[in-house]
Write an enzyme that holds these catalytic residues in place. Structure first.
Site, mmCIF file in Angstrom:
data_model
loop_
_atom_site.group_PDB
_atom_site.id
_atom_site.type_symbol
_atom_site.label_atom_id
_atom_site.label_comp_id
_atom_site.label_asym_id
_atom_site.label_seq_id
_atom_site.Cartn_x
_atom_site.Cartn_y
_atom_site.Cartn_z
ATOM 1 N N LYS A 190 0.882 -1.172 0.000
ATOM 2 C CA LYS A 190 0.000 0.000 0.000
ATOM 3 C C LYS A 190 0.918 1.220 0.000
ATOM 4 O O LYS A 190 1.464 1.604 1.039
ATOM 5 C CB LYS A 190 -0.897 -0.008 1.249
ATOM 6 C CG LYS A 190 -2.190 0.808 1.124
ATOM 7 C CD LYS A 190 -2.020 2.273 0.795
ATOM 8 C CE LYS A 190 -1.678 3.124 1.994
ATOM 9 N NZ LYS A 190 -1.528 4.587 1.604
ATOM 10 N N GLY B 91 -4.464 3.415 -2.299
ATOM 11 C CA GLY B 91 -5.578 3.827 -1.447
ATOM 12 C C GLY B 91 -5.118 4.700 -0.307
ATOM 13 O O GLY B 91 -3.937 5.056 -0.213
ATOM 14 N N GLY C 236 -4.435 5.806 3.665
ATOM 15 C CA GLY C 236 -3.860 5.153 4.843
ATOM 16 C C GLY C 236 -4.902 4.608 5.807
ATOM 17 O O GLY C 236 -4.885 3.414 6.135
ATOM 18 N N PRO C 237 -5.840 5.451 6.275
ATOM 19 C CA PRO C 237 -6.796 4.962 7.274
ATOM 20 C C PRO C 237 -7.800 3.937 6.721
ATOM 21 O O PRO C 237 -8.537 3.336 7.488
ATOM 22 C CB PRO C 237 -7.533 6.246 7.703
ATOM 23 C CG PRO C 237 -6.631 7.358 7.311
ATOM 24 C CD PRO C 237 -5.912 6.897 6.075
ATOM 25 N N GLY D 186 -4.587 1.168 4.087
ATOM 26 C CA GLY D 186 -3.415 0.908 4.938
ATOM 27 C C GLY D 186 -3.817 0.184 6.207
ATOM 28 O O GLY D 186 -3.208 -0.821 6.588
ATOM 29 N N GLU E 240 9.975 1.924 10.408
ATOM 30 C CA GLU E 240 10.983 2.947 10.106
ATOM 31 C C GLU E 240 10.277 4.281 10.289
ATOM 32 O O GLU E 240 9.449 4.660 9.454
ATOM 33 C CB GLU E 240 11.454 2.831 8.651
ATOM 34 C CG GLU E 240 12.256 1.594 8.355
ATOM 35 C CD GLU E 240 13.647 1.629 8.981
ATOM 36 O OE1 GLU E 240 14.126 2.727 9.323
ATOM 37 O OE2 GLU E 240 14.223 0.550 9.142
ATOM 38 N N CYS F 193 13.868 11.297 6.377
ATOM 39 C CA CYS F 193 13.750 10.970 7.806
ATOM 40 C C CYS F 193 15.100 11.046 8.506
ATOM 41 O O CYS F 193 15.169 11.362 9.677
ATOM 42 C CB CYS F 193 13.103 9.603 7.983
ATOM 43 S SG CYS F 193 13.769 8.350 6.901
ATOM 44 N N GLU G 205 10.128 16.460 14.566
ATOM 45 C CA GLU G 205 10.515 16.294 13.171
ATOM 46 C C GLU G 205 9.718 17.294 12.321
ATOM 47 O O GLU G 205 8.495 17.271 12.316
ATOM 48 C CB GLU G 205 10.215 14.865 12.712
ATOM 49 C CG GLU G 205 10.639 14.623 11.286
ATOM 50 C CD GLU G 205 10.498 13.158 10.883
ATOM 51 O OE1 GLU G 205 9.399 12.609 11.019
ATOM 52 O OE2 GLU G 205 11.500 12.586 10.417
HETATM 53 P P1 NAP Z 1 1.999 8.801 7.393
HETATM 54 O O1 NAP Z 1 0.588 9.206 7.528
HETATM 55 O O2 NAP Z 1 2.640 8.076 8.517
HETATM 56 O O3 NAP Z 1 2.106 7.956 6.032
HETATM 57 C C1 NAP Z 1 2.934 6.833 5.779
HETATM 58 C C2 NAP Z 1 2.117 5.719 5.148
HETATM 59 O O4 NAP Z 1 1.181 5.192 6.082
HETATM 60 C C3 NAP Z 1 1.285 6.178 3.950
HETATM 61 O O5 NAP Z 1 1.191 5.141 3.010
HETATM 62 C C4 NAP Z 1 -0.051 6.429 4.612
HETATM 63 O O6 NAP Z 1 -1.127 6.476 3.714
HETATM 64 C C5 NAP Z 1 -0.128 5.268 5.559
HETATM 65 N N1 NAP Z 1 -1.082 5.438 6.652
HETATM 66 C C6 NAP Z 1 -1.601 6.595 7.156
HETATM 67 N N2 NAP Z 1 -2.445 6.330 8.156
HETATM 68 C C7 NAP Z 1 -2.498 4.990 8.285
HETATM 69 C C8 NAP Z 1 -3.203 4.101 9.149
HETATM 70 N N3 NAP Z 1 -4.043 4.541 10.086
HETATM 71 N N4 NAP Z 1 -3.004 2.770 9.025
HETATM 72 C C9 NAP Z 1 -2.154 2.297 8.088
HETATM 73 N N5 NAP Z 1 -1.476 3.083 7.245
HETATM 74 C C10 NAP Z 1 -1.630 4.415 7.343
HETATM 75 O O7 NAP Z 1 2.885 10.041 7.061
HETATM 76 P P2 NAP Z 1 2.396 11.363 6.305
HETATM 77 O O8 NAP Z 1 1.056 11.793 6.826
HETATM 78 O O9 NAP Z 1 2.471 11.139 4.883
HETATM 79 O O10 NAP Z 1 3.509 12.395 6.801
HETATM 80 C C11 NAP Z 1 3.406 12.966 8.108
HETATM 81 C C12 NAP Z 1 4.758 13.074 8.782
HETATM 82 O O11 NAP Z 1 5.356 11.773 8.863
HETATM 83 C C13 NAP Z 1 5.791 13.876 8.047
HETATM 84 O O12 NAP Z 1 5.677 15.233 8.279
HETATM 85 C C14 NAP Z 1 7.068 13.315 8.607
HETATM 86 O O13 NAP Z 1 7.399 13.898 9.821
HETATM 87 C C15 NAP Z 1 6.738 11.874 8.817
HETATM 88 N N6 NAP Z 1 7.245 11.025 7.706
HETATM 89 C C16 NAP Z 1 8.336 10.280 7.937
HETATM 90 C C17 NAP Z 1 8.835 9.495 6.929
HETATM 91 C C18 NAP Z 1 10.031 8.638 7.129
HETATM 92 O O14 NAP Z 1 10.657 8.223 6.166
HETATM 93 N N7 NAP Z 1 10.402 8.319 8.360
HETATM 94 C C19 NAP Z 1 8.250 9.482 5.678
HETATM 95 C C20 NAP Z 1 7.103 10.255 5.462
HETATM 96 C C21 NAP Z 1 6.625 11.001 6.504
HETATM 97 P P3 NAP Z 1 -1.519 7.924 3.085
HETATM 98 O O15 NAP Z 1 -0.474 8.231 2.114
HETATM 99 O O16 NAP Z 1 -2.836 7.695 2.462
HETATM 100 O O17 NAP Z 1 -1.568 8.888 4.230
#
Ligand code: NAP
Ligand code: MG
Length: 463
Positions: free
Chosen positions: A170, A201, A203-204, A207, A245, A279, A371
């Site tokens: 996903k 699709g 995340g919520p 995912g 990660e 990250c 972050e």
């Molecule tokens: P995120 O919400 O954690 O997204 C990462 C992945 O998880 C995406 O595929 C996302 O789908 C999915 N996801 C979201 N909610 C989920 C849930 N409840 N259950 C399962 N999967 C779920 O991150 P983001 O909102 O894109 O970014 C927010 C912050 O995360 C950034 O500002 C940054 O600080 C951090 N971040 C860290 C990394 C890293 O490499 N460590 C990478 C990206 C972001 P969707 O794309 O549909 O939301």
């Protein structure tokens, strides 16, 4: 831009369970590029069934044959590097040069490393009167972010396939087109049907359905600590393996005796690259009080090269742009001194943030603790090495870091850091070195043989 209107499940592109779609937007000009299907729990279920059905056959495929598939994947990714780079530029906003070298280039290297590891890894070992078998865990649910859209996928899928696991991916909603190209590449590489499956699709919805699916054996997630914590809790409740990660707040520690100009310039470049959406970015620069003013002046000079719209791309979406601008405002409000940049958007169109440097940042400030995930560097002052260590280790994160100085002193300092990876005097990237976090930066490691081991469990036979 070209997009598939279905899911890649069981070796074919098939219609999604519902007609809902996600618009993919170019963050540089805010135009809609394409639409992809918004998967639901039904799509995830179909993909997990396909992965389960394919598992026994793929697990039993000799490692040399799995290695050959991965070598073909590497070649397909290399042949399609230009197309991949264009897609990453379109949906993430990465400047073309960065897209070509890093976003499209790194996955070729990592896929190649797993082609070799699959062929050479010791899937069986002798321990006294036992033979220990390292067997594939089963069906992997991979959930990836948008910041390095292809690298984050390959860093999970390549070792999983090398291990003999099958996968449901996903990808992030912001960068699904790169994920579709990856599915095409695996198809072209001749991977058996069902070994890899893609569900685009939200995340919520998709995912969460994948993370909670009872027939997924291991969930591998990269993204925010907030979502990672939930996924870890769900996996713990189901007693299944999980790899996380998560975020980082890495320190760039410049010891007296370092090449100051180089340490500052490389440090700024490290954060500005990918618009700070990395990250492991070294977002806190730690400088000895005697060199502080000189370092601040050098940083202001170094950051001036990052013109938004040219060397500095936009952030991935409007929400991230707002979030980062909010952090910059908070830095000002908490008393940090702006040396470059600021909260105002530097361009009218596109989700750009000005390249920003803060001086007089103290360790407790929000911008030094949380972050930010944008082009923002904080420069902190330390009095002696113990003070520097206390600041460097003083966050909930521990993903990466850097130390500059006479080599012995730099290594001694790095040994005391609570973090998963440290670059000494600008050390080169190594695709075989384990990557992952101490503390709340995560659980598990990616890349190299350590990354492969995550997808294996062990069985002991006694003789
Ligand atoms: P995120 O919400 O954690 O997204 C990462 C992945 O998880 C995406 O595929 C996302 O789908 C999915 N996801 C979201 N909610 C989920 C849930 N409840 N259950 C399962 N999967 C779920 O991150 P983001 O909102 O894109 O970014 C927010 C912050 O995360 C950034 O500002 C940054 O600080 C951090 N971040 C860290 C990394 C890293 O490499 N460590 C990478 C990206 C972001 P969707 O794309 O549909 O939301
Ligand atoms: Mg999200």
């Amino acid at each position: 831009m070209k997009a598939h209107d279905g899911m890649y499940i069981g070796g074919t592109w098939r219609p999604a369970a519902t007609a809902d779609t996600i618009a993919v937007v170019n963050p540089a000009d805010e135009q809609v590029l394409a639409h992809v299907p918004a998967g639901t729990a039904d799509d995830v279920d179909a993909a997990v069934r396909a992965a389960r059905a394919a598992f026994p056959g793929w697990a039993a495929t000799p490692p040399a044959d799995r290695a050959a598939r991965l070598a073909t994947l590497r070649d397909v990714l290399a042949a399609r590097q230009g197309e991949i780079a264009e897609t990453v530029t379109a949906e993430l906003g990465a400047p073309p040069k960065l897209a070509g070298t890093v976003h499209a280039g790194l996955p070729v290297l990592v896929a190649g490393s797993y082609a070799e590891l699959a062929a050479t890894y010791a899937f069986e070992e002798k321990v006294g009167n036992s033979t220990v078998l390292h067997e594939p865990i089963g069906v992997v649910g991979a959930i990836t972010p948008w910041n390095y859209p292809l690298h984050q996928i390959v860093a999970k899928v390549a070792p999983a396939l090398a291990a003999g696991c099958t996968v449901v991916l996903k990808p992030a909603e912001d960068t699904p087109l790169t994920a579709q190209l990856f599915a095409e590449a695996l198809d072209e590489a001749g991977l058996p049907a069902g070994v890899f499956n893609l569900v685009t699709g939200l995340g919520p919805v998709a995912g969460q359905a994948l993370a909670e699916h009872p027939d997924v054996d291991l969930v591998s997630f990269t993204g925010s600590t907030a979502v990672g914590r939930r996924i870890g809790a769900t996996a713990g409740g189901a007693v299944k393996r999980v790899a996380l990660e998560l975020g980082g707040k890495s320190a760039n520690v410049i010891l007296p005796g370092a090449d100051l100009a180089r340490a500052v310039a490389v440090g700024i470049a490290n954060v500005m690259s990918n618009s700070g959406q990395t990250c492991s970015a070294w977002t806190r620069m730690l400088v000895h009080t005697d060199q502080y003013d000189e370092a601040v002046a050098l940083a202001a000079e170094a950051v001036a090269k990052y013109t938004p719209g040219d060397r500095l791309g936009p952030l991935v979406n409007a929400r991230q742009q707002q979030r980062v601008r909010g952090y910059i405002e908070q830095g000002v409000a908490e008393g940090a001194r702006l040396v470059a940049g600021g909260p105002e958007a530097p361009r009218e169109t596109g989700y750009y943030v000005a390249p920003t440097v803060f001086a007089d940042v103290t360790a407790e400030m929000t911008i030094a603790q949380e972050e930010i995930f944008g082009p923002v560097v904080s420069i902190l002052r330390y009095e002696d090495e113990d003070d520097a260590l206390r600041i460097a280790n003083g966050t909930v994160y521990g993903l990466a870091g850097a130390v500059w100085g006479p080599q012995d002193e730099a290594v001694a300092f790095a040994r005391r850091m609570d973090t998963g990876q440290v670059d000494i005097n600008g050390g080169r990237f190594n695709p075989l070195a384990p990557f992952g976090g101490y503390k709340q930066s995560g659980v598990g490691r990616e890349l190299g043989s350590h990354g492969l081991a995550e997808y294996l469990h062990t069985k002991s036979l006694q003789f």
